[in-house]
Design a protein around this motif. Structure first.
Motif, short mmCIF file in Angstrom:
data_model
loop_
_atom_site.label_atom_id
_atom_site.label_comp_id
_atom_site.label_asym_id
_atom_site.label_seq_id
_atom_site.Cartn_x
_atom_site.Cartn_y
_atom_site.Cartn_z
N ALA A 80 -8.78 -64.85 29.16
CA ALA A 80 -7.42 -64.28 29.21
C ALA A 80 -7.22 -63.23 28.11
O ALA A 80 -6.42 -62.30 28.27
CB ALA A 80 -6.37 -65.39 29.08
N GLU A 81 -7.94 -63.40 27.01
CA GLU A 81 -7.81 -62.43 25.91
C GLU A 81 -8.50 -61.11 26.25
O GLU A 81 -8.08 -60.05 25.81
CB GLU A 81 -8.37 -63.02 24.61
N ILE A 83 -8.44 -59.77 29.10
CA ILE A 83 -7.46 -59.05 29.92
C ILE A 83 -6.35 -58.47 29.04
O ILE A 83 -5.94 -57.33 29.22
CB ILE A 83 -6.88 -60.01 30.99
N ARG A 84 -5.90 -59.24 28.06
CA ARG A 84 -4.79 -58.81 27.22
C ARG A 84 -5.09 -57.47 26.52
O ARG A 84 -4.23 -56.63 26.37
CB ARG A 84 -4.50 -59.88 26.16
N VAL A 86 -7.41 -55.08 27.17
CA VAL A 86 -8.15 -54.03 27.88
C VAL A 86 -7.52 -52.62 27.76
O VAL A 86 -8.25 -51.63 27.78
CB VAL A 86 -8.43 -54.44 29.35
N PRO A 87 -6.20 -52.48 27.57
CA PRO A 87 -5.67 -51.11 27.42
C PRO A 87 -6.26 -50.34 26.24
O PRO A 87 -6.11 -49.13 26.16
CB PRO A 87 -4.16 -51.32 27.22
N SER B 341 -1.60 -45.49 28.30
CA SER B 341 -2.74 -46.19 28.87
C SER B 341 -2.19 -47.22 29.87
O SER B 341 -1.08 -47.72 29.69
CB SER B 341 -3.49 -46.79 27.69
N ASP B 342 -2.93 -47.47 30.96
CA ASP B 342 -2.45 -48.45 31.94
C ASP B 342 -2.17 -49.77 31.24
O ASP B 342 -2.98 -50.23 30.44
CB ASP B 342 -3.53 -48.69 33.01
N PRO B 343 -1.03 -50.39 31.54
CA PRO B 343 -0.75 -51.67 30.88
C PRO B 343 -1.77 -52.73 31.30
O PRO B 343 -2.43 -52.59 32.33
CB PRO B 343 0.65 -52.03 31.37
N ALA B 344 -1.90 -53.75 30.47
CA ALA B 344 -2.84 -54.83 30.79
C ALA B 344 -2.37 -55.56 32.05
O ALA B 344 -1.17 -55.70 32.26
CB ALA B 344 -2.93 -55.80 29.62
N PRO B 345 -3.32 -56.04 32.86
CA PRO B 345 -2.92 -56.90 33.98
C PRO B 345 -2.26 -58.16 33.42
O PRO B 345 -2.43 -58.47 32.23
CB PRO B 345 -4.26 -57.24 34.64
N THR B 347 -1.45 -61.63 32.02
CA THR B 347 -2.29 -62.67 31.43
C THR B 347 -1.38 -63.72 30.82
O THR B 347 -0.17 -63.57 30.83
CB THR B 347 -3.30 -62.08 30.42
N VAL B 348 -1.99 -64.77 30.33
CA VAL B 348 -1.19 -65.90 29.86
C VAL B 348 -0.58 -65.59 28.49
O VAL B 348 -1.20 -64.89 27.69
CB VAL B 348 -2.09 -67.15 29.82
N ARG B 350 0.30 -66.49 24.73
CA ARG B 350 -0.42 -67.40 23.85
C ARG B 350 0.18 -67.36 22.45
O ARG B 350 -0.34 -66.70 21.55
CB ARG B 350 -1.90 -67.04 23.80
#
Ligand SMILES: Cc1ncc(C[n+]2csc(CCOP(=O)(O)OP(=O)(O)O)c2C)c(N)n1
Lengths: 292, 605
Positions: A80-81, A83-84, A86-87, B341-345, B347-348, B350
């Protein structure tokens, strides 16, 4: 000159050793002759929160922070990190991600849909942005080598494939920073990470159907003596005995239908009714579950 | 790790150090003999990185005020002294700080204060530069590790030359960044010795009046010093705009405008206003880029110089290259705004959470059940304010919980019993006077002291209750029970927080007691100083009724499984992270949580 400055990001969960891994990468870059700056955040975030490290290198580095959309590589120790963050990766850059999933307890809190908002493992999320991707099952590889704690160095091994640093610098940095006595297994993990094949992606799990609303709590007041057993056990804090000794429903919305109150009531004074309608919008199996 | 750092440093001529390690190295090379402080992110690692030096006195103090007093005493004794703290620590030490500016120093005295723009780990975002102005104390701002070392050393020289304590202000991005630092030799300095001088060191009104003009003269002399100092560096040659900046913001400006003309300040109080004026005269538009409050900008404007800053760069949170680029784009200096930049998909989320097996969970589960109004305090236990525990109603400043509980009880406005929740280090730091008032005022409150034997939130430091010093020597531990009794608390209970029933009844009985009562939990932190691992527990799948009773603890080792019971998710326990604290097993109505059979010890090497 900042034109020649490169950057990368490391990301993971507090407690995974992201800071140590950042030090290894930064040290390897210094050994390779670069000016290096490395930035990290300690403290509160380390308590199971999302943790990241920025590393920049070149002939002369100004900002220690990697600008958005400019990192060569993102290496994540948890799915999940990855994905967080990736920008931060530049167009055509790369993502190295451990497919390890650490589901935070907060993701287990929707007691109506019973779905977990944890993203399913899918290399497409990066490939669709035009990024090179490498998913590794670092824990499995490290466990096979005899120490699951060496998993981070498996990820660093996979990361090394995307960076132009001589292996001797990597290995010297690893030996410098890993705990004494674990040098061998960590070096083996690093080497295994360089050669690691693409991880086997687990199948998405089936999610429960969920409920359309709360269960209904039905109290027979003529049978209830206000003994307080039910309100003390209710995991959702739905019930309370008021100042007049009368049992009342204080949080009707939260009842999940576990029926602990029903089972423990010495006077059979409580009945629970499921919600009338079944779930109108079924929750699909789009998200990978938390298989362990 | 500190020993390793020290070994690496001694072996090298230059190496990667964090800003904190670099400050510590600066103190070592400057010949500091006494280094004290109180832990606080992002300042903590400064003292930790020199803890093993036998040629220095390195200590954690009970709080920042005491630390400042110790450092000042050492300075008057004639040795160079360093005191470290996070930004809010200076509030605690402010009383000494303000008057130490009057007395001046013996040998050099440097106050290292680490600000936390963005509040990564803090309760507010205050800007230490305001203290410099209020106290007429000079302030240096390094922008990376290399300057962190140099400026720390220079601060000692300035302190001695001008007879004044000197502030060195870092921020999270300086303290916790690593950069290459050149290593030098330690300067050995003889102890100068204390010279009694009541007119200088005894601040009764008559003497203090004499020191006030001295203070103002010194700041004038310092202004002259900074006007001529090499701390101010001009760079770049391109274009007709100029940028005044300092600290890490300087790095962002260089990143975004590599050729622009920059006046980089090393000392930001007092400002070299004439240098800035000359610089301003040589450009068409003058900008200031600074994090947090517009201190430099306001001072420059007060000097009658046209300047732009806050209009383009935010006062809230950290800066970064992207924000600085955007500001210059809005100001028309850069032709384009940074590409989004495209935002992140998705995610959870945390957030920070308590660790598996944390001894702070069960007391708050009990307090929630008891319907208590909980005035909280600062530490790992503050995480009890978040779901699923959701059992803390206030958290402000260290030690505030007890006084606030007294006031809350006095108000009569609480709709439940009033309980103050405070950690052991926080109790020693600022809770003791509050408890004294609870007794003095006979407040009907319960004080829950969560004694986990360490300062966990900041990474596990020693404090007076632990019986060990930062340098590893054994000492007399503070006896919290005896202290509470000595303060006059009659109802004092010590309870094992891993015994859920005992925890609940201790709090229930103490709440029922009329007058001040104290409940002390006695389980150590599971992470520090020792990683605690007992036999892990598991869930018998067939027995789990998915009631979620265990989930009310918020333990990260327990998560939902793929199995369901009557449509609800059952749970599983991760055997690798479970510490075997047993609390969830005690909460489980169908007794579905049991020890893992045949466990062969820890996998956590
Ligand atoms: C004035 C001030 N100094 C330091 C800090 C940093 N800090 C946050 S919590 C904490 C102490 C926590 O220790 P303790 O009360 O023992 O609780 P624990 O974290 O161990 O549960 C410290 C020093 C702060 N927030 N404010």
């Amino acid at each position: 000159m900042s034109e020649t400055t490169s950057g990368l990001l490391l990301a993971g969960v507090g407690g995974q050793g992201v800071l140590l891994a950042s030090m290894i990468v930064a040290d390897a870059l210094v050994r390779a002759g670069h000016d290096v700056k490395q930035s990290e955040v300690h403290g509160m975030a380390q308590r199971g929160g999302s943790v990241f490290g920025h590393i920049r290198w070149g002939s002369r580095v100004d900002s220690p922070l990697v600008p958005l959309g400019s990192a060569e590589v993102l290496a994540a120790f948890e799915w999940a990190e990855a994905i967080r963050w990736v920008p931060y990766v530049r167009d055509g850059g790369a993502v190295v991600a451990d497919i390890r999933m650490i589901v935070p307890p907060g993701a287990c809190s929707d007691r109506r849909s019973w779905s977990m908002p944890y993203p399913g493992i899918d290399a497409e999320v990066f490939a669709s942005r035009g990024l090179k991707t490498r998913l590794v099952d670092a824990s499995a590889i490290a466990t096979e080598l005899g120490n699951v704690r060496a998993a981070n160095n498996v990820v660093l091994g996979s990361l090394a494939a995307f960076l132009d640093i001589d292996v001797v610098h990597w290995e010297a940095a690893i030996e410098q920073f890993v705990p004494r006595g674990t040098e061998e297994v960590n070096l083996a993990a690093f080497r295994a990470g360089r050669e690691a094949s693409e991880a086997q992606i687990p199948l998405p799990t089936v999610e429960p159907e969920g409920f359309s609303g709360p269960h209904e709590i039905d109290i027979r007041h003529d049978w209830c003596k206000g003994c307080d057993i039910c309100s003390r056990i209710c995991p959702e804090y739905c019930l309370a005995v008021n100042g007049d000794g009368v049992l009342t429903v204080t949080n009707a919305e939260a009842c999940t239908g576990c029926r602990l109150c029903v089972l423990l009531c010495p006077d059979f004074a409580i009945t629970i009714h499921p919600p009338q309608e079944p779930a109108t919008v079924p929750v699909h199996a789009v998200q990978g579950g938390a298989s362990r | 790790m500190s020993i390793d750092t020290e070994r690496r440093i001694e072996a090298a001529t230059s190496l990667l150090l964090s800003g904190n390690e670099a400050v510590a190295r600066g103190a070592v090379e400057a010949g500091v003999l006494v280094a004290v402080g109180y832990p606080g992110t992002p300042s903590t690692e400064i003292l930790e990185s020199i803890a093993n030096r036998q040629d220095m006195y390195v200590r954690w103090s009970p709080n920042e005020k005491v630390a400042f007093d110790v450092a000042l005493g050492a300075s008057l004794g004639g040795v160079r002294a360093l005191v470290t703290m996070k930004h809010v620590g200076l509030n605690v030490a402010a009383d000494t700080f303000m008057t130490a500016a009057y007395t001046g120093v013996g040998a050099g005295l440097v106050i290292l204060v680490a600000d936390d723009p963005g509040m990564h780990s803090s309760q507010n975002e205050q800007d230490t530069r305001a203290y410099a102005r209020m106290g007429f104390v000079p302030l240096l701002e390094p922008s990376d590790s290399s300057e962190a070392k140099e400026f720390t050393m220079l601060a000692f020289d300035i302190s001695e030359e001008f007879d004044i304590p000197v502030l060195v202000r870092t921020t999270t991005r300086v303290s916790h960044n690593r950069g290459v630092v050149k290593i030098g030799a330690r300067l050995e300095r003889p102890v100068k010795g204390f010279v009694s001088d009541p007119a200088k060191y005894v601040m009764i009104p008559g003497y203090a009046r004499g020191r006030r003009p001295v203070l103002l003269e010194r700041i004038e002399a310092l202004t002259a010093y900074v006007e001529a100092s090499s701390l101010t560096v001009e760079s770049g040659s391109g274009g007709d705009i100029g940028v005044v900046t300092a600290s890490v913001a300087h790095q962002y400006v260089r990143e975004v405008l590599p050729d622009a003309r920059i006046l980089k300040l090393g000392m930001t109080y007092p400002l070299p206003i004439e240098r800035i004026r000359a610089f301003a005269d040589s450009v068409d538009r003058l900008f200031v880029v600074e994090e947090l409050d517009p201190h430099m900008e306001n001072d420059i404007r007060l000097g009658g110089i046209a300047v732009e800053g806050r209009a383009f760069f935010p006062q809230i949170g950290e800066l970064n290259p992207d924000i600085v680029r955007k500001g210059f784009a809005e100001a028309g200096i850069l032709p384009f705004a940074p590409p989004e930049s495209d935002p992140a998909p998705p995610t959870v989320v945390r957030p920070a959470i308590m660790c598996p097996g944390c001894s702070h969970a069960s007391p708050f589960l009990a307090l929630k059940r008891l319907g208590a109004v909980v005035t909280g305090d600062i530490g790992c236990y503050t995480l009890a304010a978040l779901p699923p525990l959701s059992a803390m109603d206030t958290c402000l400043a260290m030690g505030s919980s007890i006084g606030m509980a007294i006031g809350m009880a006095a108000s009569g406005g609480a709709d439940g019993p009033v309980v103050a929740a405070i950690g052991d280090s926080t109790f020693v730091h600022g809770g003791i006077p509050g408890l004294s008032d609870a007794v003095y005022s006979q407040a009907n409150i319960t004080v829950l002291i969560l004694d986990n034997g360490t300062v966990a939130m900041t990474g596990g430091q020693e404090h007076p209750g632990t019986g060990v010093t930062l340098q590893g020597s054994d000492t007399t531990p503070l006896d919290v029970v005896a202290l509470c009794k000595a303060l006059g608390v009659r109802d004092v209970r010590v309870v094992d927080p891993y015994d859920m029933a005992a925890m609940y009844s201790a709090l229930e009985s103490s709440i029922a007691y009329v007058g001040p009562s104290v409940v002390i939990t006695n389980r150590p932190c599971v992470v520090s100083p020792i990683k605690i691992r007992d036999k892990p527990y598991q869930v018998i799948d067939e027995a789990c009724t998915a009631c979620q009773a265990c989930m009310t603890l918020g333990c990260p080792s327990i998560i939902w499984s793929e199995e369901t019971f009557e449509g609800r998710r059952k749970v599983v326990i991760d055997p690798v992270t479970c510490t075997g604290c047993t609390v969830c097993a005690q909460l489980c109505p169908p007794l579905a949580i049991v020890p893992v059979p045949d466990w062969e010890g820890s996998t956590d090497v």
